[in-house]
Structure formats: C-alpha cells, structure tokens
Write an enzyme that holds these catalytic residues in place. Structure first.
Site, mmCIF file in Angstrom:
data_model
loop_
_atom_site.group_PDB
_atom_site.id
_atom_site.type_symbol
_atom_site.label_atom_id
_atom_site.label_comp_id
_atom_site.label_asym_id
_atom_site.label_seq_id
_atom_site.Cartn_x
_atom_site.Cartn_y
_atom_site.Cartn_z
ATOM 1 N N ASN A 383 44.890 40.348 10.034
ATOM 2 C CA ASN A 383 45.935 41.106 10.713
ATOM 3 C C ASN A 383 45.457 41.621 12.068
ATOM 4 O O ASN A 383 45.721 41.012 13.094
ATOM 5 C CB ASN A 383 46.416 42.258 9.824
ATOM 6 C CG ASN A 383 47.781 42.770 10.229
ATOM 7 O OD1 ASN A 383 48.122 42.813 11.406
ATOM 8 N ND2 ASN A 383 48.590 43.155 9.263
ATOM 9 N N ASP A 384 44.739 42.725 12.084
ATOM 10 C CA ASP A 384 44.358 43.340 13.358
ATOM 11 C C ASP A 384 43.499 42.428 14.228
ATOM 12 O O ASP A 384 43.575 42.486 15.459
ATOM 13 C CB ASP A 384 43.609 44.657 13.100
ATOM 14 C CG ASP A 384 44.499 45.699 12.450
ATOM 15 O OD1 ASP A 384 45.722 45.660 12.689
ATOM 16 O OD2 ASP A 384 43.978 46.546 11.698
ATOM 17 N N VAL A 385 42.683 41.568 13.610
ATOM 18 C CA VAL A 385 41.765 40.730 14.389
ATOM 19 C C VAL A 385 42.489 39.591 15.106
ATOM 20 O O VAL A 385 41.882 38.859 15.873
ATOM 21 C CB VAL A 385 40.645 40.151 13.497
ATOM 22 C CG1 VAL A 385 39.782 41.270 12.932
ATOM 23 C CG2 VAL A 385 41.209 39.280 12.387
#
Length: 456
Positions: A383-385
């Site tokens: 997700n965030d990466v």
C-alpha cells in the site's frame, strides 16, 4: 587451569566476520548464518574453560533450557510471524546484556571506567529490551498496533530518561557505599526500562522495520560495552559487528521511509499525520478471468509483494503463478521495497521460503528503471510503498521513496478491501484509470488466477 579461551575467541571472531560477509549476499546468507551460529557455539563452549569459573550447576541447566526453547520455537514459528520472533529474541539479547551490567555494577571494587561502561551498556540494553517487548506485542496483535500518544508525551519521556541517568550518576559517585545499591541502582534500572516502553508506544506498525533494526543495533552496542566491562573480547567484537551492521541498516531503512533517525531516538517517530485532500477517480473492481487474460497477453509482469501477501501466506501460490507465467514465455520480476512488511528483508524471507529464484528479485532503484516497460504490475498487499502521494508536498508520505508502479501500463491490486495503509491515507494509485482492484484474500485470488490461466 591453562587459559585456552583467548585463542578460541580469536578464531570465533574470525568466523563471525566471515559469516557476516556471507550474509551480505542472498545466495550465501544461509551459510553465513551457519558460520556465525557455529562460532557462537564455540564461544559458549570456550567460556567453560575460563580460569576460576563457578556455578556450573546453574549454567548447564540454563543453557539446556534456552537451547530447547529456542530450537522448538524456531522450528514451529511460521515465516509470517518471523518479525515477532526477531523482536523478542533481540530483546532477550538486550536483557542478557543488562543482566551482565547489573552483576558488574553490584560487584565490590570495580573501577570507575568499568562502572561507566556497565551503566551505559545497561541504559542501552534496558531501552532495547523494553522497546523490543512493545514491538513484539504490537506485531503479535496483543496490543494496539497504531501509534499510542498522549498529552506531554515527549516531556514525560525526557524527564524519565533524565532522572534515570541522574540515578546512574549518583551510583557512580557513591558506588563505594553499601546503600547505593538500593537507593540509586534500582530506580536507575526501573526508569531506563520505563523509557524504553514509552519510546516505543508512539511507533506504529508501518514503522516497525526501522524500529526492529534500531533495537538490533542497540543490543549489539550493549553487548559490546558489557564485553569491555568483563574483558570478554569475543563479546566486544560480536557486539560491535552487530551494532555497526544494525546502525547501517537503520539509516538505510529510515532513508527508505524518508524518516529521521533522530526522531526515533526522540520518541516521536511514527506519529500519525492528518490528511485533508480530495482524490479524483474511483475504485474499479475486476474479475479473476479478466486479470488472467491481461497476464496471458503480457510480455513483462512485475510482482510487488507487501504485508498483505505475508498475512495471507500467499508466497507459495505466488511462486506457482510465477512459474506458470515464465513457462508461457512471459518475463517476470519482483519489485522489493526495503520496508515492505514488518521487518527488514521481510519480503525476501517469504519469497526465499517459497523458493523464488534470487535473480528474479529487484531492489527499488532497479525496479523503478524497469516499470515503464511493464505491461502489468501485480500489487499483492502493498500500500504505502506504492502510493504516488509520496511525490505530493504536504501529504504525510511526502518525500518517501516509493516503487514507481504507476509508471506501468496496467496495474492490478490484490486487496481484501478498500481500507487505507498504515500511514492512514488514501492511495492515489488505486484511483488511477490504469488501476483495477481484485478484491479478496491474496492466496485465494492467486489460486483463482492460476486456474483461469490454465483454462487459457
């Protein structure tokens, strides 16, 4: 008794260094770990030949109990739970260093230098064992994983550590007095351990890779310092190696997340930030059949694993999917972000367990150069990466180096639902026109993809 320990320690130190060198390459890492383990076994064995050693009736059962627990736990723990095991075992190492420090501090006749070294080692060890315990509880799900914050938290942290250090100084000044043991040493240990707990509370699950790496470095430093205190140079070198390697890794991990190591030490690391912006577009579901068709007619496919793959234990199915795509003449590579998962190298460990060849793995820089030629990027639980919001000034992720998945021609995201990542913000990638969402458990979704590909 002739002291044969020092020659053995020299050989074990050389084995430690050789093992660490081999750990630097995935292809030789396993043998490097074996080298280091054998060296440690010889170091423990050599200790029994130290002139004047006593309490063997206590040492033997302790070694036996520890060996049995360690062996059984290591055999039974699932790879997906490896971060918890690393955290708690790292804490045990720190606890051992703190215990050595305590024993040295209550000895009579120690020099001021030995007391200072033991005190510093105790501070580092106490913070590491307490913080590692919090990390374990959060990773195991026995404690709230999101940051735990409260009013004047930073002030309380500073006061607790400052007062703890003050008691350490008082012990140093009055170390010859019998009363100093209870009046200074006990509150010194209690407060520095309390600071370790307080320091780890505001750190969320997304920041655990850096936290575990930091505590690993701290444990190594504590062990090295206690080696100085008891004149055990195998401990000194082993501790320095672990401390140096952990420090380098911590800096690299923090850089990969656009974080400051200073913020970690200040205890404000991982504090959530609010986001107030609108995202255009909508989430577009897709069926397994359509994804299979896209993959079958691709020339190059990138697989981007994340914690969702770990939690679903989908790495074996991912390997099966990879083999099937390669058998169809499709080029496949894995894009690995250094902080994907819950510990440094988490994705590498999972893929290695599934037998994915090392030459299919690309680091962030190499993968980013390849994404523009990728027909389909398969994002499995990351997700965030992969969030392009990291390029937008003002967002909580701004400045964090990401995988440039959005530069692929098509993106398929395997996800359980439409929830946000650990950073607590929406992922711009998911709303792009080129992105489609394949909802469901990652292992089940990949199994369906394999079946659909077989039909084609």
């Amino acid at each position: 008794m002739i002291d044969i320990t020092q020659p053995i320690y020299v050989l074990t130190i050389a084995a430690f260094v050789f093992g660490l060198i081999r750990m630097g390459n995935p292809a030789t890492a396993r043998s490097g770990i074996l080298w280091a383990g054998i060296a440690m076994a010889f170091s423990i064995g050599a200790t029994f030949f130290v002139p004047g050693i006593s309490n063997l009736i206590l040492i033997f059962p302790a070694i036996l109990i520890g060996a049995v627990i360690g062996y059984v736990a290591a055999r039974k723990v699932a790879i997906v739970d490896m971060p918890q095991m690393v955290a708690i075992y790292n804490g045990m190492g720190a606890g051992a260093a703190s215990t050595i420090a305590a024993i040295e501090l209550i000895k009579v006749g120690n020099s001021s230098f030995n007391i200072i070294v033991a005190l510093v080692g105790a501070i580092i060890g106490n913070v590491s064992i307490a913080g590692s315990t919090i990390a374990f509880l959060k990773l195991q799900g026995w404690m709230r994983q999101k940051p735990i914050t409260f009013f004047l938290q930073q002030v309380l942290n500073i006061v607790v550590m400052a007062v703890g250090i003050l008691f350490g100084v008082l012990f140093l000044v009055h170390s010859s007095a019998i009363v100093s043991y209870r009046s200074s040493l006990i509150p010194f240990f209690a407060l520095t351990i309390a600071y370790g707990f307080l320091m780890a509370l505001p750190i969320g699950g997304a920041d655990m890779p850096v936290l575990i790496s930091l505590y690993n470095a701290m444990t190594g430093i504590a062990v090295g310092l206690e080696g100085f205190a008891i004149s055990n140079y195998a401990m000194v070198v082993a501790g320095i190696l672990v401390g140096a390697a952990g420090t380098i890794l911590t800096v690299a991990m923090a850089s990969a997340m656009n974080r400051s190591v200073g913020a970690i030490l200040a205890g404000g690391f991982g504090k959530p930030q609010e986001e107030n912006r609108a995202i255009s577009g909508n989430l577009k579901p897709i069926s397994s059949e359509d994804v299979a068709i896209m993959l079958a007619y691709s020339s190059t496919v990138a697989i981007v694993p994340g914690f969702g793959m770990a939690s679903a234990q989908a790495q074996f199915k991912v390997r099966d999917l990879t083999d099937m795509l390669i058998s169809k003449g499709i080029k496949v590579f894995f894009a690995i972000h250094p902080v994907a998962g819950r510990m440094p190298g988490h994705m590498n460990v999972l893929l290695a367990e599934a037998g994915v060849p090392y030459d299919l793995l690309m680091d962030r820089e190499e993968a980013n150069r390849a994404f523009q030629d990728v027909d389909v990027s398969l994002v499995i639980g990351a997700n965030d990466v992969v969030n392009p919001a990291a390029r937008i000034q003002g967002t909580p992720l701004y400045g964090m180096p990401i995988l440039d998945v959005d530069k692929s021609k098509n993106v398929i995201v395997l996800k359980r639902g439409s929830g946000k990542g650990f950073a607590g913000i929406e992922n711009d990638l998911f709303y792009m026109e080129k992105t489609k969402m394949l909802y469901g458990d990652a292992q089940e979704s990949i199994s369906k993809l394999i079946q659909e590909l077989k039909k084609l």
